[in-house]
Design an enzyme around this catalytic site. Sequence first.
Site, PDB file in Angstrom:
ATOM      1  N   LYS A   1      -7.750   1.650  -2.524  1.00 22.55           N
ATOM      2  CA  LYS A   1      -7.065   1.298  -1.406  1.00 22.55           C
ATOM      3  C   LYS A   1      -6.786   2.240  -0.455  1.00 22.55           C
ATOM      4  O   LYS A   1      -7.690   2.071   0.838  1.00 22.55           O
ATOM      5  CB  LYS A   1      -5.713   0.458  -1.358  1.00 22.55           C
TER       6      LYS A   1
ATOM      7  N   THR B   1       0.744  -1.137  -0.087  1.00 22.64           N
ATOM      8  CA  THR B   1      -0.137  -0.156   0.005  1.00 22.64           C
ATOM      9  C   THR B   1       0.823   1.330  -0.184  1.00 22.64           C
ATOM     10  O   THR B   1       1.459   1.611   0.916  1.00 22.64           O
ATOM     11  CB  THR B   1      -1.086   0.087   1.383  1.00 22.64           C
TER      12      THR B   1
ATOM     13  N   LYS C   1      -0.548   5.419   8.552  1.00 23.11           N
ATOM     14  CA  LYS C   1       0.158   5.372   7.324  1.00 23.11           C
ATOM     15  C   LYS C   1      -0.867   5.658   6.157  1.00 23.11           C
ATOM     16  O   LYS C   1      -0.762   6.427   5.333  1.00 23.11           O
ATOM     17  CB  LYS C   1       1.000   4.380   7.119  1.00 23.11           C
TER      18      LYS C   1
END
Length: 297
Positions: free
Chosen positions: A170, A95, A245
């Site tokens: 995502k 990711t 994050k």
Amino acid sequence: MTSTTIGFIGLGNMGGGMAANLVKAGHDVRAFDLATAALDAAVAAGCRAVASATEAADADVVVTMLPAGKHVRQVYTDALVANARPGTLLIDCSTIDVASARAVAVLAQTAGLVAVDAPVSGGIAAANGGTLTFMVGGPADGFARAEPFLSAMGKTVIHAGAAGAGQAAKICNNMLLGATMIATCEAFALAEKLGLDLQTFYDISSKASGQNWSMTSYCPVPGPVPTSPANRDFEGGFQAALMLKDLKLAVEAAQGVDAAVPMGANAAALYQAFVGLGSGAKDFSAIIKLLDGRLAN
């Protein structure tokens, strides 16, 4: 599916289970990780250890599962682009930011390689069980080539669009997840202070209009969902530092396209405070401890 030689770079909590499922599907997996323990676990699962990312690049397909965009860029630049065979399929399941995903796709294409970004959703249990969801960005032919390998690691594989689209999907998904977890934690903390039995509140809300994935899969209080990390002092699951994050990636992406994400920004700020108190390794549902006053803020 016939056996394929697959290089797998990055064998952490997610990557280790994913590589093991490729072995179960009959593939020859050549694994590399900087952590000896992770590499040993992959070997125990049937992978073959290699000494470097460069050696892992000598394969028909290379899967990367790395912490951040800078790591993906480095591996593509230093190992894959220069050493992979022409036509090799590169699948990045990390990711990372959309810009990095698009940049490495251009690097790969220029070198005669085929690249897709394929970040995952589902957590460690899904990685181990082969039930991940993959959101894939890249050309249609790249997606068609990648789908059988992704299907060996997951139950849902969706082509989101061109290069970077998987990462865009995502971070939008995880921004929603982070915000709904905070709302779920607030609701349970309030319910308790109002004197409600939390199992009873779960029984009601999980069948009512407030139902959401955070509640029914990662319930932030012990009891209602036996598999949730709340029953294990919030160990395992999806680390709060990783949620932070992803929220930062979403907020940065929103700033780049002038999109308003006040809920996402507030969620990022709350997780920043939570991680700053030393709780980054706990599951992201543990933020209930910040919201109900168990941690100083």
